[in-house]
Design a protein around this motif. Structure first.
Motif, PDB file in Angstrom:
ATOM      1  N   THR A 180      -1.271  -3.539  10.841  1.00 48.94           N
ATOM      2  CA  THR A 180      -0.083  -2.807  11.280  1.00 48.94           C
ATOM      3  C   THR A 180       0.975  -2.820  10.181  1.00 48.94           C
ATOM      4  N   ILE A 181       1.962  -1.949  10.325  1.00 50.73           N
ATOM      5  CA  ILE A 181       3.071  -1.880   9.372  1.00 50.73           C
ATOM      6  C   ILE A 181       4.104  -2.944   9.729  1.00 50.73           C
ATOM      7  N   ARG A 195      -5.911  -5.828   3.825  1.00 47.83           N
ATOM      8  CA  ARG A 195      -4.707  -5.127   4.276  1.00 47.83           C
ATOM      9  C   ARG A 195      -4.440  -5.447   5.735  1.00 47.83           C
ATOM     10  N   CYS A 242       0.847  -1.190   0.000  1.00 51.86           N
ATOM     11  CA  CYS A 242       0.000   0.000   0.000  1.00 51.86           C
ATOM     12  C   CYS A 242       0.879   1.235   0.000  1.00 51.86           C
ATOM     13  N   ASP A 255       0.064   4.291   0.271  1.00 46.13           N
ATOM     14  CA  ASP A 255      -0.374   5.339   1.197  1.00 46.13           C
ATOM     15  C   ASP A 255       0.035   5.056   2.635  1.00 46.13           C
ATOM     16  N   THR A 256      -0.085   3.803   3.085  1.00 46.40           N
ATOM     17  CA  THR A 256       0.181   3.467   4.486  1.00 46.40           C
ATOM     18  C   THR A 256       1.414   2.597   4.672  1.00 46.40           C
ATOM     19  N   ARG A 257       1.962   2.058   3.574  1.00 40.45           N
ATOM     20  CA  ARG A 257       3.095   1.114   3.606  1.00 40.45           C
ATOM     21  C   ARG A 257       2.740  -0.173   4.348  1.00 40.45           C
ATOM     22  N   ARG A 258       1.471  -0.468   4.422  1.00 42.74           N
ATOM     23  CA  ARG A 258       1.062  -1.734   5.029  1.00 42.74           C
ATOM     24  C   ARG A 258       1.050  -2.835   3.978  1.00 42.74           C
TER      25      ARG A 258
END
Length: 321
Positions: A290-291, A287, A262, A264-267
């Motif tokens: 958490t990252i 998704r 992702c 946008d969130t780096r997830r």
């Protein structure tokens, strides 16, 4: 009522309801059934009681070929006036998981069980209560034998003698509501709020998951992606889930994530699928919450979700065998 006669519309207020003989008859039958089953006990009201309103729910019920069946009414408590901590501490929705339905059908095929459907009136579903509750199960339900399983939860079932689960009628209804019934079909879903996705269409599970992340703040780009999914549904409207009489009793799960997919969130986005024999009965694509700082951590989170679903399926299967 003849097949050519349109049913009375769903009433919007009590006056419309009482003036329509069809809905009034359905309400009377529902009320008498509740009395017959001893659903409630009349008690004098005391000052410490928090009394909630009752309300009627009205719905048209249709046959598997979309022809009108009957008028359906339910007398329920109006939960909007309930106070958390006074009337309840938690809420629940007594809905069966679609994967549970598929595993039951898969087991029925393997054991050559007869698959029939029943229409049960006044079935009461309860969650786990912390208080002690004493009650008699109703002595009888009003039940109609609908014959071999052919339609349930907007899913059409075809016997060949294997089973094919299809949602084409429901898909057509969604397309009509979106004013895209005559849209140009798309060969791919990506370039999905629709329950058609994760229930019986694993091929668009990821696409719908991606668009649902933005369902509370949709922009033009999201709407374009949503229309692309609907165009894909139009072009694949006859796709089925196939359940066969598998000789294998093995329960196998597969899972795999990406890493920081992702932008946008780096997830990470992870997915899994579970097979009972040769039959796909459960899947997911979503998704991660958490990252993940590494691919190994992403794999661990994906494996954890898959293992939880695997254990749930395994427990159900072991109880049925």
């Amino acid at each position: 009522m003849s097949a050519s006669t349109s049913p009375s519309p769903i009433p919007l207020n009590p006056i419309e309801t009482l003036n329509d003989p069809h809905w009034k008859r359905a309400m009377t039958e529902e009320f008498h059934a509740l009395i017959k089953n001893g659903t409630w006990e009349l008690l004098p009201r005391t000052p410490d009681m928090h009394v909630i309103r009752s309300m009627w729910i009205f719905k048209h019920k249709f046959h598997s070929n979309c022809s009108f069946d009957r008028y359906k009414t339910r007398l329920v408590g109006d939960g909007r006036s309930q106070q958390v901590g006074i009337d309840c501490t938690k809420t629940f929705s007594p809905m069966v998981k679609p994967s549970t339905i598929r595993r039951v059908l898969s087991l029925a095929l393997r054991h050559s069980w007869s698959i029939r459907q029943l229409d049960v009136k006044n079935a009461f579903l309860y969650g786990n209560l912390s208080e002690t509750v004493y009650m008699h199960q109703p002595s009888e339900f009003s039940m109609t034998d609908l014959g071999n399983l052919s339609h349930f939860l907007v899913v059409a079932v075809s016997h060949t003698p294997n089973l094919f689960l299809n949602q084409s009628t429901y898909a057509m209804d969604i397309l009509e509501r979106a004013d895209m019934l005559y849209c140009k079909p798309s060969k791919t879903p990506f370039g999905g709020s629709f329950a058609i996705s994760n229930i019986y269409r694993p091929d668009i599970s990821y696409a719908v998951q991606q668009i649902c992340l933005h369902m509370h703040a949709l922009h033009d780009g999201h709407m374009g992606a949503l229309k692309r999914i609907l165009r894909y549904v139009k072009g694949t409207i006859d796709y089925d889930i196939h359940l066969n009489k598998s000789a294998s009793r093995n329960l196998v799960s597969y899972t795999d994530p990406d890493w920081a997919g992702c932008l946008d969130t780096r997830r990470c986005t992870s997915g899994y699928c579970v097979y009972l024999g040769d039959n796909l009965i459960s899947w997911s694509s979503k998704r991660q919450p958490t990252i993940s700082l590494s691919l190994s951590l992403s794999l661990s989170l994906a494996r954890s979700s898959a293992e939880a679903e695997y254990r749930g399926v395994s427990n159900d299967v072991s109880e049925s065998c």
